[in-house]
Design a protein around this motif. Structure first.
Motif, short mmCIF file in Angstrom:
data_model
loop_
_atom_site.label_atom_id
_atom_site.label_comp_id
_atom_site.label_asym_id
_atom_site.label_seq_id
_atom_site.Cartn_x
_atom_site.Cartn_y
_atom_site.Cartn_z
N PRO A 62 -6.97 -16.87 -30.58
CA PRO A 62 -6.22 -16.29 -29.47
C PRO A 62 -6.03 -14.78 -29.63
O PRO A 62 -5.93 -14.26 -30.74
N VAL A 63 -5.97 -14.10 -28.50
CA VAL A 63 -5.72 -12.65 -28.46
C VAL A 63 -4.69 -12.39 -27.37
O VAL A 63 -4.79 -12.94 -26.27
N THR A 64 -3.70 -11.57 -27.67
CA THR A 64 -2.76 -11.14 -26.64
C THR A 64 -3.07 -9.70 -26.24
O THR A 64 -3.36 -8.85 -27.08
N VAL A 65 -3.01 -9.47 -24.94
CA VAL A 65 -3.21 -8.14 -24.38
C VAL A 65 -1.93 -7.78 -23.64
O VAL A 65 -1.67 -8.28 -22.54
N THR A 66 -1.12 -6.92 -24.25
CA THR A 66 0.15 -6.51 -23.66
C THR A 66 -0.04 -5.12 -23.05
O THR A 66 -0.26 -4.15 -23.79
N ARG A 67 0.02 -5.06 -21.75
CA ARG A 67 -0.09 -3.76 -21.08
C ARG A 67 1.30 -3.18 -20.92
O ARG A 67 2.20 -3.83 -20.36
N ASP A 68 1.49 -1.94 -21.40
CA ASP A 68 2.81 -1.32 -21.31
C ASP A 68 3.03 -0.74 -19.91
O ASP A 68 2.21 -0.95 -19.00
N ARG A 69 4.09 0.01 -19.74
CA ARG A 69 4.47 0.47 -18.41
C ARG A 69 3.44 1.43 -17.81
O ARG A 69 3.43 1.66 -16.61
N TRP A 70 2.57 2.00 -18.64
CA TRP A 70 1.53 2.91 -18.16
C TRP A 70 0.16 2.22 -18.08
O TRP A 70 -0.84 2.88 -17.83
N GLY A 71 0.12 0.92 -18.32
CA GLY A 71 -1.14 0.19 -18.27
C GLY A 71 -1.97 0.27 -19.53
O GLY A 71 -3.14 -0.15 -19.53
N VAL A 72 -1.41 0.81 -20.61
CA VAL A 72 -2.14 0.90 -21.88
C VAL A 72 -2.13 -0.48 -22.54
O VAL A 72 -1.06 -1.05 -22.77
N PRO A 73 -3.31 -1.04 -22.89
CA PRO A 73 -3.34 -2.35 -23.52
C PRO A 73 -3.07 -2.27 -25.03
O PRO A 73 -3.67 -1.45 -25.73
N HIS A 74 -2.18 -3.12 -25.49
CA HIS A 74 -1.92 -3.28 -26.92
C HIS A 74 -2.50 -4.64 -27.31
O HIS A 74 -1.93 -5.69 -26.99
N ILE A 75 -3.65 -4.61 -27.95
CA ILE A 75 -4.45 -5.80 -28.22
C ILE A 75 -4.14 -6.31 -29.63
O ILE A 75 -4.22 -5.55 -30.60
N ARG A 76 -3.81 -7.61 -29.70
CA ARG A 76 -3.49 -8.23 -30.99
C ARG A 76 -4.35 -9.47 -31.17
O ARG A 76 -4.17 -10.48 -30.47
N ALA A 77 -5.31 -9.39 -32.08
CA ALA A 77 -6.22 -10.51 -32.36
C ALA A 77 -5.85 -11.13 -33.70
O ALA A 77 -5.67 -10.42 -34.69
N GLN A 78 -5.79 -12.43 -33.74
CA GLN A 78 -5.35 -13.13 -34.95
C GLN A 78 -6.50 -13.52 -35.86
O GLN A 78 -6.39 -13.46 -37.09
N ALA A 79 -7.62 -13.94 -35.28
CA ALA A 79 -8.67 -14.56 -36.08
C ALA A 79 -9.68 -13.57 -36.65
O ALA A 79 -10.19 -13.76 -37.76
N SER A 80 -10.00 -12.50 -35.90
CA SER A 80 -11.06 -11.58 -36.35
C SER A 80 -10.95 -10.25 -35.63
O SER A 80 -10.41 -10.16 -34.52
N ASP A 81 -11.51 -9.23 -36.26
CA ASP A 81 -11.61 -7.92 -35.60
C ASP A 81 -12.58 -7.98 -34.42
O ASP A 81 -12.43 -7.23 -33.45
N GLU A 82 -13.58 -8.84 -34.52
CA GLU A 82 -14.50 -9.00 -33.40
C GLU A 82 -13.75 -9.43 -32.15
O GLU A 82 -14.08 -8.99 -31.04
N ASP A 83 -12.73 -10.27 -32.31
CA ASP A 83 -11.94 -10.68 -31.15
C ASP A 83 -11.21 -9.50 -30.53
O ASP A 83 -11.05 -9.42 -29.30
N ALA A 84 -10.74 -8.56 -31.35
CA ALA A 84 -10.07 -7.37 -30.81
C ALA A 84 -11.04 -6.54 -29.98
O ALA A 84 -10.69 -6.03 -28.91
N LEU A 85 -12.29 -6.40 -30.46
CA LEU A 85 -13.30 -5.65 -29.70
C LEU A 85 -13.73 -6.41 -28.46
O LEU A 85 -14.03 -5.81 -27.42
N PHE A 86 -13.78 -7.74 -28.54
CA PHE A 86 -14.04 -8.56 -27.35
C PHE A 86 -13.00 -8.25 -26.28
O PHE A 86 -13.33 -8.02 -25.11
N ALA A 87 -11.73 -8.23 -26.68
CA ALA A 87 -10.66 -7.97 -25.71
C ALA A 87 -10.73 -6.56 -25.16
O ALA A 87 -10.44 -6.32 -23.98
#
Length: 810
Positions: A62-87
């Motif tokens: 799973p990966v969470t993509v939290t967009r802040d008030r300016w639309g900037v995504p804060h991507i948190r990947a649990q399983a792999s760095d590849e998942d962060a780049l996927f997101a």
């Protein structure tokens, strides 16, 4: 990243690319249909899913993509760095699909497929140079981790594409984009290398100058970097620390002799070369004064916190949407936040938990034009260009041992064949390795090891870490020339060949310089006392920005804070005016309007604010003076400030224009002031009190396809009054003829290594690409006012947010 500082030919300038749309050739009926249907289409496609949950194939966890008030995504990947780049690939396509598609079509030379015959010249240029072919050759050279991350990013892009979201531009132009490929993530970097490196345009202009004015004219029109002006490194800083073993190759110890023309280029060849430059300019790929960057790093010995502060603001074309996309990436091994570029995986400029970095353009001479002798062996290929609404066009491309023939459109052309040799077109480009490895770097050793993979475009990297270290490196492939400097075209007979590249360990660098300060502003890198040569002396930007940054920082040698650095980054005081003031104010006024203008300038402090009338007068006058060489060269050309000043102070021959009755520099000053004042009166009315700078000087963030389509431009373009001017730190050079600011600080960051989450960043426009989206331009107001967003990985600093969860599935 670079400010070209020499004269630039403006012949045949077209308006495709950032200004493509007026040439699309649509009928009036089609335009009317677009105008009536645009809002309906846009409403139907304006929203990407930013909350809830999605199940997507290709993820490991799973990966969470939290967009802040300016639309900037804060991507948190649990399983792999590849998942962060996927997101990251997923959100890039969600928010910037058109930008990514346009960029890859530029790299591929496939604009005509969707824009029609108006894009043919651009496609011919792009196919001839072979940007896509160069990207294809780079892919196999990448390291395994890089290949995995790039492939994960590609999968994320395609996952977003498969959701069926259609960018408004795709609807208007009536096409569906093809799936993303790994090479698409490399191709735009080749265009960035063109935008920021090489000197083909200087060689073409230099050839024109030599032809018209002789070799002595080069120094008049294209002034070398002035003696005594600041260099990035001093002699004692250069190579102060060598993190890598000493090279085994022969050191580069001899500065090349200045080039002299060895073969004249006929007008037919110059026209062919100029056609390529014009096509590039129409795509926004041009080296103009004010297009460069500032960055600097301050050691803890100079700061209030006792830890380093690092600042960066790359000066590039200000487009809609903006080039950069702010992002925060975290995976099991990856922690990076800063500015990314849609289409490219990873953070280009920013920081991780331990290390911060910034970049500006070095602008070494990495291109050479070779005049191939008759009978030189050539390889030939045929490119098919598909054209919307018209038959396909066949393009014959020739290549010599040096590179593509760029002096003509095909094999049938007559005259000398001029080939381009350029580091970015050669195989084995591992620059993507370097940028992704920087994201992981934990110290100077790992940082420089990453940079050893860097090829093009060469950048001034400033460095700081949480342990208090500061440093600088200028990586990239820089040719070694023996006995010539690359300033002018040379014969392709084997007498002027590159002798390899400067070894990485010998490239300019330093770690923990004694004075605790490294400032770069596209100025000259090393002093004359150094044997190292990065190119001819006309490559560097004028020293004004570097002088002003150093002046402001050294005014307070201790106790500098983030607030102090912020003031420096936003400074709009003109050192150009400081240099010109005496000679300008000595002008004999030609009429009452000129006399009144001189009086207004007499008390001006040089601060270029939006409500300043003297700023308007000065820039208009300087713009007029920069045309000094037009009558001699027979083409519209703009000299830089130093070249103009040298002519005015030294009673230079370029001051004279006998056809206009101008016989001296005094006459030129009087005449140019009168013309500038007359022009402002026409533009702004008869009352000079109302000639405030902001009425003319406005940022122009222009859409690359619809920026000139009257029915749509109002929706896609963004504008606002802006301060700053020619060579101010907050650079905002007015465009010749329009006074618009088309280039500037496309992104700003200030990293505080004492508290990294207290760092700051901001883009020039907004995160979104859809003109009806809430984040399309919400950063522009902050950017103009000199405000920033928190560059923080802490949720408490993000404000109101939305959370999208991406889950693995089939």
């Amino acid at each position: 990243m670079t400010a070209g500082n020499t004269a630039r030919s403006r012949v045949g300038r077209r308006s495709l690319g950032p200004r493509v749309a007026w040439g699309l050739g649509w009928t009036l009926l089609a335009l009317l249909t677009l105008a009536l249907g645009a809002v309906l289409w846009l409403r139907a496609t304006s929203g990407a899913q930013v909350s809830g949950a999605l199940t997507l194939p290709g993820l490991r966890g799973p990966v969470t993509v939290t967009r802040d008030r300016w639309g900037v995504p804060h991507i948190r990947a649990q399983a792999s760095d590849e998942d962060a780049l996927f997101a990251l690939g997923f959100v890039h396509w969600q928010d910037r699909a058109w930008q990514m598609e346009f960029q890859r079509r530029v790299a591929q030379g496939r604009l005509s497929e969707v824009l029609g015959a108006a894009a043919l010249e651009q496609d011919r240029f792009l196919r001839t140079w072979g940007f896509q072919r160069a990207a294809l050759s780079a892919l196999p050279a990448l390291a395994p981790r890089t290949r995995r991350l790039v492939s994960a990013y590609t999968a994320g892009v395609n996952a977003a594409m498969a959701r069926g979201q259609v960018a408004p531009e795709f609807r208007v132009l009536g096409f569906t984009p093809a799936r993303w490929t790994d090479v698409d993530s490399l191709s735009w970097s080749k265009l960035m290398a063109y935008d920021l490196g090489g000197n083909m345009d200087e060689e073409v202009l230099g050839s024109r100058i030599v032809k018209r004015l002789g070799a002595a004219g080069l120094g008049a029109v294209m002034t070398p970097y002035p003696a005594g002006a600041p260099t990035i490194l001093s002699a004692d800083e250069l190579g102060r620390e060598r993190p890598l073993p000493a090279p085994t190759s022969t050191p580069t110890t001899v500065r090349p002799a200045p080039s002299r023309p060895t073969a004249a280029l006929p007008d037919s060849a110059l026209r062919g070369l100029q056609a390529h430059l014009d096509a590039a300019r129409s795509l926004g790929l041009e080296r103009v004064p004010g297009k460069g960057s500032n960055d600097w790093v301050i050691a803890g010995s100079r700061t209030a916190s006792g830890r380093p502060i690092l600042a960066d603001d790359p000066h590039l074309a200000l487009t809609s949407p903006m080039l950069w996309y702010l992002a925060d990436l975290q995976g099991p091994g990856l922690r990076a936040i800063g500015a990314s570029i849609p289409g490219l995986p990873g953070i280009v400029i920013g920081r991780n938990d331990r290390v911060a970095w910034g970049v500006t353009n070095v602008n070494p001479d990495v291109q050479d034009l070779y005049i191939e002798p008759p009978g030189a062996p050539l390889v030939q290929r045929t490119e098919t260009i598909r054209v919307k609404g018209a038959p396909d066009v066949q393009l014959t491309v020739q290549e010599s041992a040096h590179g593509p023939i760029v002096s003509g459109a095909g094999a049938a052309d007559v005259g000398p064949r001029v080939a381009l040799k350029w580091t970015a077109l050669q195989g084995g480009d591992t620059t993507m390795d370097a940028f992704l490895d920087i994201n992981y770097a934990q110290n100077w050793g790992q940082f420089t090891q990453a940079l050893s993979r860097y090829v093009a475009p060469s950048q001034n990297f400033v460095y700081a870490d949480v342990d208090g270290n500061t440093g600088y490196y200028a990586p990239g492939r820089v040719p070694i020339r023996r006995g010539w400097d690359g300033a002018l075209p040379v014969p392709g007979d084997g007498s002027r060949e590159w002798a390899g590249f400067i070894p990485f360990a010998q490239l300019p660098h330093t770690l923990n310089p004694p004075d605790g300060l490294v400032v770069t502003a596209n100025n000259k890198v090393v002093p004359d006392s150094s044997p190292l040569s990065l190119g001819n002396e006309r490559n560097w930007a004028e020293p004004y920005r570097a002088q002003r940054i150093t002046e402001l920082l050294e005014a307070r040698p201790r106790g500098l804070s983030v607030a102090d650095v912020r003031r420096v980054q936003l400074d709009t005081t003109s050192l150009v005016w400081r240099d010109f003031r005496e000679v300008m104010l000595a002008t004999r006024p030609d009429g009452e309007a000129s006399r009144a203008a001189l009086e207004r300038l007499r008390g001006w402090d040089g601060n270029q604010t939006v409500d300043s009338v003297p700023s308007t007068l000065f820039e208009a006058w300087l713009m007029t003076l920069q045309t000094l060489a037009q009558d001699e060269l027979g083409t519209p050309s703009a000299m830089n400030s130093l070249s103009v000043l040298n002519q005015l102070r030294g009673e230079g021959a370029l001051c004279r224009n006998r056809g206009a009755g101008v016989t001296s520099c005094a006459d030129q000053l009087s005449s140019s002031l009168r013309r500038a004042v007359d022009d402002l009166g026409t533009r702004l009315g008869s009352d000079p009190a109302g000639w405030t700078y902001g009425r003319l000087h406005r940022v122009a963030s222009t859409h690359r396809a619809f920026g000139k389509v009257p029915a749509l431009a109002w929706l896609f373009n963004h504008s606002a009054p802006t301060p700053g001017g020619t060579n101010t730190v907050n650079v905002a050079r007015p465009e010749v003829g329009t006074f618009r600011q088309t280039h500037g600080a496309s992104y700003r960051q200030i990293v505080d290594l004492s508290d990294p989450d207290a760092s700051l960043y901001v883009g020039s426009l907004g995160q979104g690409g859809n003109p009806l989206g809430s984040h399309v331009a919400d950063q522009q107001r902050l950017w103009v006012a000199g405000d920033y967003l928190p560059m923080s990985t802490k949720p408490a600093d993000w404000g109101r947010s939305t959370v999208l969860t991406l889950r693995p599935g089939r």
